[in-house]
Each structure stands twice: as structure tokens, then as C-alpha cells.
Design a protein around this motif. Structure first.
Motif, PDB file in Angstrom:
ATOM      1  N   CYS A 178     -70.683  17.125 -29.266  1.00  0.00           N
ATOM      2  CA  CYS A 178     -71.130  18.277 -30.038  1.00  0.00           C
ATOM      3  C   CYS A 178     -72.648  18.202 -30.212  1.00  0.00           C
ATOM      4  O   CYS A 178     -73.189  17.141 -30.542  1.00  0.00           O
ATOM      5  N   HIS A 234     -74.353  19.294 -32.550  1.00  0.00           N
ATOM      6  CA  HIS A 234     -74.758  19.225 -33.952  1.00  0.00           C
ATOM      7  C   HIS A 234     -74.972  17.768 -34.394  1.00  0.00           C
ATOM      8  O   HIS A 234     -76.087  17.337 -34.599  1.00  0.00           O
ATOM      9  N   ARG A 235     -73.916  16.982 -34.460  1.00  0.00           N
ATOM     10  CA  ARG A 235     -74.074  15.579 -34.854  1.00  0.00           C
ATOM     11  C   ARG A 235     -73.417  14.630 -33.848  1.00  0.00           C
ATOM     12  O   ARG A 235     -73.050  13.523 -34.169  1.00  0.00           O
ATOM     13  N   PHE A 236     -73.215  15.151 -32.637  1.00  0.00           N
ATOM     14  CA  PHE A 236     -72.847  14.332 -31.470  1.00  0.00           C
ATOM     15  C   PHE A 236     -71.451  13.710 -31.526  1.00  0.00           C
ATOM     16  O   PHE A 236     -71.188  12.672 -30.912  1.00  0.00           O
ATOM     17  N   ILE A 237     -70.580  14.341 -32.295  1.00  0.00           N
ATOM     18  CA  ILE A 237     -69.177  13.913 -32.322  1.00  0.00           C
ATOM     19  C   ILE A 237     -68.524  14.300 -30.985  1.00  0.00           C
ATOM     20  O   ILE A 237     -68.812  15.365 -30.449  1.00  0.00           O
ATOM     21  N   CYS A 262     -65.035  21.839 -33.044  1.00  0.00           N
ATOM     22  CA  CYS A 262     -65.450  20.466 -33.373  1.00  0.00           C
ATOM     23  C   CYS A 262     -64.744  20.016 -34.657  1.00  0.00           C
ATOM     24  O   CYS A 262     -64.649  20.762 -35.634  1.00  0.00           O
ATOM     25  N   TYR A 314     -65.689  17.937 -36.850  1.00  0.00           N
ATOM     26  CA  TYR A 314     -66.515  17.494 -37.978  1.00  0.00           C
ATOM     27  C   TYR A 314     -66.943  18.654 -38.889  1.00  0.00           C
ATOM     28  O   TYR A 314     -66.676  18.645 -40.080  1.00  0.00           O
ATOM     29  N   HIS A 315     -67.616  19.692 -38.307  1.00  0.00           N
ATOM     30  CA  HIS A 315     -68.078  20.805 -39.140  1.00  0.00           C
ATOM     31  C   HIS A 315     -67.658  22.162 -38.596  1.00  0.00           C
ATOM     32  O   HIS A 315     -68.179  23.194 -39.013  1.00  0.00           O
ATOM     33  N   GLY A 316     -66.767  22.126 -37.601  1.00  0.00           N
ATOM     34  CA  GLY A 316     -66.115  23.375 -37.199  1.00  0.00           C
ATOM     35  C   GLY A 316     -66.855  24.305 -36.250  1.00  0.00           C
ATOM     36  O   GLY A 316     -66.417  25.443 -36.059  1.00  0.00           O
ATOM     37  N   LEU A 317     -67.977  23.888 -35.642  1.00  0.00           N
ATOM     38  CA  LEU A 317     -68.572  24.759 -34.622  1.00  0.00           C
ATOM     39  C   LEU A 317     -67.544  24.981 -33.521  1.00  0.00           C
ATOM     40  O   LEU A 317     -66.792  24.069 -33.171  1.00  0.00           O
TER      41      LEU A 317
HETATM   42  S1  FES Z   1     -70.729  17.426 -35.349  1.00  0.00           S
HETATM   43 FE1  FES Z   1     -69.771  19.104 -34.438  1.00  0.00          FE
HETATM   44  S2  FES Z   1     -69.939  20.681 -35.886  1.00  0.00           S
HETATM   45 FE2  FES Z   1     -71.000  19.007 -36.773  1.00  0.00          FE
END
Ligand code: FES
Ligand SMILES: [Fe+2]
Length: 360
Positions: A49, A51-54, A68, A70-73
Motif C-alpha cells: 500500500c 500509504h503506510r506500506f502494508i 487495504c 489498515y486504513h481502508g484505501l
Molecule cells: S496502509 Fe494502506 S490504507 Fe493505510
């Protein structure tokens, strides 16, 4: 080490990728997530991802998009972010991941990670695996802790079957057999002809079951960068190939990282092979045993012994059986160098007009 990028690589068998279920696999050093859309179309994109690389593979498939964990993108199959559930919902331009062409053929899922146009016609011909040919198919997967070129050398130089697979796939009289290398447009073929040798176990099972000597052949075709097709079998001493007693061995290597490899192996037995279910099971077990318990420990250990050293810097001793492996290494070096040169030329071509524009 760089990899050849403009080539089709096998990800997994087609049925591994399911509708709505993320599947993660690292290929050419890049983590990639795969899933099927509701209509069954396979999708491949970067498994990270922005955003924060999950890993996106930890998330869930919602309809045809991947959310995603983690935060739903949410990302569509082209890798574009299509939903930001936070704030005003604006989607940052950088919120996208790479996506890759995939293609299903011969029961396998193939991926193209190069910058050139992905042409499915360039997938190596494994039509022997297709339905309707009458061949009996069995296969498996091994994760190898070695660079794919070490495994490629193992496949192109089958003189090792006498030592490593004695009694199973090879026998002592095969030592010293002529190994003839034939040039092909997309690689090489290494042929070994072994007349009047004691019959290795797996071939006795497929042929006469009388333990009597046979003539044997192993013809291994390499299709650059990492696909192999073995035609191997036995017939009566002085005889000719019959409808049984032989099979095609499909061996496909996909680099995972510089020192790890996905190894897919499949056997295709001709229709006249008559094996009871028990003997069919024995055939599969013997092959897996040879690859998993004999080849794998040897080559994984070979990789450990080499470590991060450059192969040629170690000054390997070269024998007559190394013609195929050396040709493979040299061809791969050329392919990688050519891709790099083309990449640099393309970069220079982009930079030049903009420099000229700046000076205008
Ligand atoms: S790490 Fe994917 S939406 Fe935040
Ligand atoms: Fe082997």
C-alpha cells in the motif's frame, strides 16, 4: 544481479488464484498480490500500500477492488486508488501501485514484468499440458533456497543423475555419455544418449518392469530465461521409441529473489502409458523425492557455499558436461546487458528533448 524482465514468468498454477481471495508471491524481488475479479479475470499488482506500506494481500477484495486492511484505501485492478474513506475523500495523485499483465495458458498463471509490450505469443509452448492431448499430467511446486541459474544448470547438465539420483532416475553406466548441445532460436537443447544401461527405477516402472538393460535418452530444452522441457525415456536395447516408457518433464523456474526460486515441475506421460493408480502414485512420489530430497538439499547448499560471491569470480572448474550451463549463463548475461542498454537509451532519449527545450 539483475533479472531478465521482458519475459513471461510462471506465478503458480491457474487454480491457485481464486475469485475474491488475495494471493501474495514475490517475483523478481518484487512482492505482488494476485486475485480474480468476480468475472474470473486475474489481476496482479504491487503488494504494498502506498500509504503506510502494508501488504495489500492482507486486505480484502470488495467486489472487484482490493481494500487495504489498515486504513481502508481501495485500489482497482489497474493499481489506481478509487476510494479514500478519510477526510473529504480526495484521492492523492501518488495513491497508486504498479499493476502487471497476467495471462493464463497451459494450466499456469504467467506474469509479465518488463517495460515492453506483453505478448502472450511469447509464452513458451507447453501445449503437451493442454486438455485433449491425452497426456497424463502430474506436478508439484518447490521453494528453492538458491538462485535460479544454479537450478537451471542442474537441469541443463543431467550428468548428475548417475550420482545424485542413482537407482531412481539414473544408473552408473551413464557416466561418460555424449552430451550434445544444439543451438535453438530461444535457447539451447542438451541431449544425452545412453545405450545399453541398467534401467533406473522410474523408467522400469514406466516400461517393462523386468529390470533388463535399456537404451535411454534425456533431451533437455532450455527456453530463455527460465523454462525447460525434458524429453526423456527408455526403449529396448537397439530398439525404437515406443508408445510408453517415456515422458515430458516440464521444469519452470521463477526467480523470487536473487537467492531464492519458485520451482514448478510437471510430468506429462503419453496416452499409451498404462499405470495402475498405485503405480501412478509411485511415479509421482519418486519424482518428488528426487527433486525435493536429492536436488534441493544439494543446490540449496551450493548456494550457501557460493554466498554472495560472483559465480565467475570463484573460477569454477569447467568440464565437458558444462557446455549447456555455460551457454545458458552467457546468454542470460547478454540478455540482461541488452535490456539495461535499451533502458538507458530510452532514458537518454527522454532527457535529451527536455534539455533542448530548457536551452531553447
Ligand atoms: S496502509 Fe494502506 S490504507 Fe493505510
Ligand atoms: Fe536432478
Amino acid at each position: 544481479m539483475a533479472f531478465v524482465r521482458n519475459a513471461w514468468y510462471v506465478v503458480c498454477t491457474q487454480d491457485t488464484i481464486k475469485i475474491g481471495e488475495p494471493f501474495s508471491r514475490q517475483i523478481l524481488g518484487e512482492k505482488i498480490v494476485f486475485y480474480r475479479k468476480q468475472d474470473g479475470t486475474p489481476v496482479a499488482m504491487q503488494d504494498r500500500c502506498p500509504h503506510r506500506f502494508i501488504p495489500l494481500s492482507m486486505g480484502k477484495v470488495v467486489g472487484d477492488v482490493l481494500e487495504c486492511a489498515y486504513h481502508g484505501l481501495q485500489f482497482d485492478c489497474s493499481g489506481s486508488c478509487v476510494k479514500n474513506p478519510h477526510g473529504d475523500g480526495r484521492i492523492p495523485a501518488a495513491a497508486r501501485v504498479a499493476s502487471y499483465p497476467v495471462h493464463e495458458k497451459h494450466g499456469l498463471m504467467w506474469i509479465w514484468m518488463g517495460e515492453k509490450q506483453a505478448d502472450p505469443a511469447r509464452i513458451p509452448d507447453y501445449s503437451v499440458l493442454d486438455e485433449g492431448t491425452g497426456f497424463s499430467i502430474s506436478g508439484g511446486y518447490l521453494h528453492m533456497a538458491c538462485n535460479y541459474e544454479l537450478m537451471g544448470e542442474n537441469l541443463l547438465d543431467l550428468s548428475h543423475i548417475t550420482y545424485l539420483h542413482d537407482g531412481y532416475l539414473g544408473s552408473p553406466e551413464q557416466v561418460g555419455a555424449d552430451q550434445v548441445m544444439v543451438e535453438k532460436a530461444d535457447g539451447v537443447q542438451c541431449n544425452r544418449w545412453m545405450p545399453n544401461v541398467s534401467v533406473p527405477g522410474i523408467f522400469d516402472l514406466l516400461y517393462r518392469r523386468d529390470g533388463q538393460p535399456v537404451d535411454m535418452w534425456t533431451n533437455m530444452r532450455w527456453m530463455a530465461p527460465s523454462c525447460f522441457l525434458l524429453d526423456t525415456g527408455v526403449h529396448a536395447v537397439g530398439g525404437e521409441r515406443e508408445g510408453h516408457g517415456w515422458y515430458y518433464g516440464v521444469h519452470i523456474l521463477t526467480p523470487e529473489t536473487e537467492n531464492t526460486t519458485h520451482y514448478h515441475f510437471i510430468a506429462a506421460m503419453p496416452p499409451d502409458t498404462k499405470l495402475s493408480p498405485e503405480d501412478d502414485e509411485k511415479f509421482r512420489t519418486l519424482r518428488r523425492y528426487a527433486f525435493e530430497m536429492q536436488d534441493k538439499p544439494m543446490i540449496d547448499m551450493q548456494q550457501q557455499a557460493i554466498g554472495d560471491a560472483n559465480f565467475w569470480d570463484l573460477k569454477p572448474v569447467l568440464l565437458s558436461v558444462d557446455a549447456g550451463p555455460v551457454r545458458m549463463r552467457r546468454t542470460l548475461e547478454k540478455m540482461v546487458a541488452q535490456e539495461q542498454a535499451e533502458r538507458e537509451a530510452a532514458k537518454a532519449a527522454v532527457a535529451k528533448p527536455s534539455r533542448e527545450a530548457a536551452h531553447a
